[in-house]
Design a protein around this motif. Structure first.
Motif, PDB file in Angstrom:
ATOM      1  N   ALA A  74      56.720  30.305 -21.126  1.00 27.61           N
ATOM      2  CA  ALA A  74      57.097  31.670 -21.538  1.00 27.61           C
ATOM      3  C   ALA A  74      57.339  32.476 -20.268  1.00 27.61           C
ATOM      4  N   PRO A 107      58.691  37.311 -29.093  1.00 24.51           N
ATOM      5  CA  PRO A 107      58.544  36.047 -29.821  1.00 24.51           C
ATOM      6  C   PRO A 107      59.920  35.389 -29.954  1.00 24.51           C
ATOM      7  N   VAL A 150      60.284  32.662 -35.111  1.00 27.54           N
ATOM      8  CA  VAL A 150      58.819  32.583 -35.139  1.00 27.54           C
ATOM      9  C   VAL A 150      58.306  33.744 -35.986  1.00 27.54           C
ATOM     10  N   GLY A 183      55.250  36.144 -37.766  1.00 24.33           N
ATOM     11  CA  GLY A 183      53.943  36.678 -37.399  1.00 24.33           C
ATOM     12  C   GLY A 183      54.002  38.185 -37.491  1.00 24.33           C
ATOM     13  N   ASP A 243      50.895  34.804 -34.714  1.00 25.42           N
ATOM     14  CA  ASP A 243      51.408  34.071 -35.886  1.00 25.42           C
ATOM     15  C   ASP A 243      50.281  33.802 -36.898  1.00 25.42           C
ATOM     16  N   GLN A 265      47.728  32.271 -33.211  1.00 20.34           N
ATOM     17  CA  GLN A 265      48.275  32.009 -31.867  1.00 20.34           C
ATOM     18  C   GLN A 265      49.122  33.199 -31.378  1.00 20.34           C
ATOM     19  N   GLN A 292      52.162  34.765 -29.787  1.00 22.97           N
ATOM     20  CA  GLN A 292      53.545  34.290 -29.668  1.00 22.97           C
ATOM     21  C   GLN A 292      54.411  35.236 -28.837  1.00 22.97           C
ATOM     22  N   LEU A 318      50.340  32.223 -23.868  1.00 23.86           N
ATOM     23  CA  LEU A 318      51.557  31.982 -24.663  1.00 23.86           C
ATOM     24  C   LEU A 318      51.937  30.503 -24.666  1.00 23.86           C
ATOM     25  N   PRO A 319      52.433  29.997 -25.790  1.00 20.14           N
ATOM     26  CA  PRO A 319      52.945  28.621 -25.780  1.00 20.14           C
ATOM     27  C   PRO A 319      54.253  28.546 -24.983  1.00 20.14           C
ATOM     28  N   TRP A 336      58.102  27.963 -24.158  1.00 18.87           N
ATOM     29  CA  TRP A 336      59.306  28.162 -24.967  1.00 18.87           C
ATOM     30  C   TRP A 336      60.031  26.832 -25.212  1.00 18.87           C
TER      31      TRP A 336
END
Ligand code: FAD
Length: 384
Positions: free
Chosen positions: A314, A331, A335, A337, A354, A358, A360, A379-380, A382
């Motif tokens: 991210a 986000p 996605v 949320g 979300d 999590q 996002q 953050l996860p 991308w």
């Protein structure tokens, strides 16, 4: 025949030049040709929306000319030459009235400004800024003028509103957007940014289209959908950008929002790649600097003989609205949320969570900007 031809990169923006620099770190032998429709000067595009506060002319923002870049990257750089066609079967490009062979081809074509219907008839009174030439033209058009009408309240419209205000201009923003930067910000955060820009002197007409725009006596008159009128000396259109895909589509390459490429930046043709604003990488069209720099490093490896997939962590964006410090990691599209907002006044912390809890995305203003590094770690990726 084509394998003895140079690696050709079309475009000398940050994507084209950074790829060339990264490639030369890995391979200093292979012939390389860069082709550009513009004058090939190397500059940092994000600085275009901070130039009025700093009083910078276009020439002062240019860091190197095309000849200096050619020497630095060990390549030929052809400028002022739009590529008009690609023949993937023959591995050739059409440059003006001649054909150019390539071994591999990289499209770094950037994005096109979306045009308002009045663009042609208003000539210099309504301009856009998407490159150094545009910036110089807009500065020249502003000479002796005071009131600027900005159309569009996205990231670029807001940055120019802040910058032109700091540069001493009276700024009015008109946009159909319900609030500032709606693709990036929840409403309360946008309201905080708006309040700070208003304190600087910017006037906003949001949720409002333009019914008619006319130039009279060297001035600009906008008639808005709500019946009100805005009088200005100069217009700046900032209603968005669209990836340049026409050339690729005409050559039969797969195109979506951008030129479709996989995680190795390879298009539907095995010898054609794309990166930067024009590319849709594994479903993501990210029109920012950090993704193109990451792409350039991965693609350089692939072109130098070691296939590499790009991965994107991210990458939050520092929005250049110094009136209200703002950092945002939106986000990704699709996605779901909801935004959760805390903080007071102009120091807001908005997090996008979300259904699984999590994080996002986020948007931070004022003092909350200090939480950027901490939240970014949560953050996860991308693209992994
Ligand atoms: P470009 O810089 O647009 O380069 C495209 C190149 O392709 C040009 O050389 C052009 O001449 C050439 N070309 C196009 N068509 C042809 C053709 N047919 N033949 C030959 N050549 C062709 N991002 C951030 O991350 N942070 C910021 O703060 C930020 N601020 C910004 C402020 C402004 C005002 C703008 C406009 C953008 C900003 N961005 C920011 C976005 C970022 O600048 C872009 O994502 C990035 O510069 C795109 O680089 P590029 O090389 O893909 O495209």
């Amino acid at each position: 025949m084509a394998d003895t031809a140079p690696l050709v990169i079309v475009g000398t923006g940050l994507a084209g030049y950074n790829l060339a620099k990264e490639f030369r770190k890995l391979d200093n032998q292979r012939p390389m040709l860069l082709v550009s429709a513009d004058d090939g000067r190397f500059y940092s595009k994000p600085l275009l929306s901070t130039g009025f506060a700093k009083g910078k002319e276009a020439d002062e923002l240019a860091m190197q000319d095309a000849a200096a870049m050619a020497a630095q990257i060990g390549a030929e750089v052809l400028t002022g030459v739009p590529v008009s066609a690609i023949d993937p079967a023959e591995r050739t490009l059409t440059l003006g009235d001649r054909e150019q062979a390539y071994s591999d081809l990289v499209l770094a074509l950037g994005a096109e400004v979306r045009a308002l219907p009045w663009r042609e008839q208003l000539g210099e009174r309504l301009l856009s800024i998407n490159d150094l030439t545009d910036y110089g033209r807009f500065r020249a058009a502003l000479a002796g003028r005071k009131k600027v009408l900005i159309i569009g309240a996205g990231l670029i419209g807001c940055e120019f509103a802040n910058d032109l205000s700091l540069g001493g201009f009276e700024v009015t923003v008109v946009a159909t957007d319900p609030w500032l930067m709606p693709q990036l910000l929840p409403e309360p955060v946008a309201a905080a940014v708006q309040r700070r820009l208003e304190a600087l002197g910017v006037t906003f007409h949001l949720g409002c289209g333009i019914r008619e725009l006319a130039a009279s006596d060297d001035a600009l008159l906008a008639l808005l959908d709500d019946g009100s009128e805005v009088h200005a000396d100069q217009g700046l259109s900032a209603i968005g950008l669209a990836p340049r895909t026409d050339l690729a589509a005409a050559a039969g390459l797969s195109v979506g929002r951008g030129v479709l490429v996989d995680a190795q930046l390879r298009s539907s043709d095995p010898h054609i790649y794309a990166l930067g604003d024009c590319a849709e990488v594994a479903g993501l069209n990210l029109m920012y600097v950090m993704p193109l720099m990451t792409s350039a490093r991965a693609l350089a490896k692939t072109l130098a003989g070691t296939p590499a997939a790009v991965s994107y962590p991210a990458m939050p964006i520092m929005v250049k609205t110094p009136a209200c410090p703002l950092v945002v990691s939106p986000p990704l599209a699709g996605v779901s949320g909801e935004w959760q907002i805390s903080g007071e006044g102009e120091d807001l912390r908005a997090v996008f969570i979300d259904q699984t809890g999590q994080l996002q995305g986020f948007a931070l203003t004022g003092a909350a900007v200090s939480e950027k590094a901490l939240l970014t770690r949560e953050l996860p990726a991308w693209l992994s």
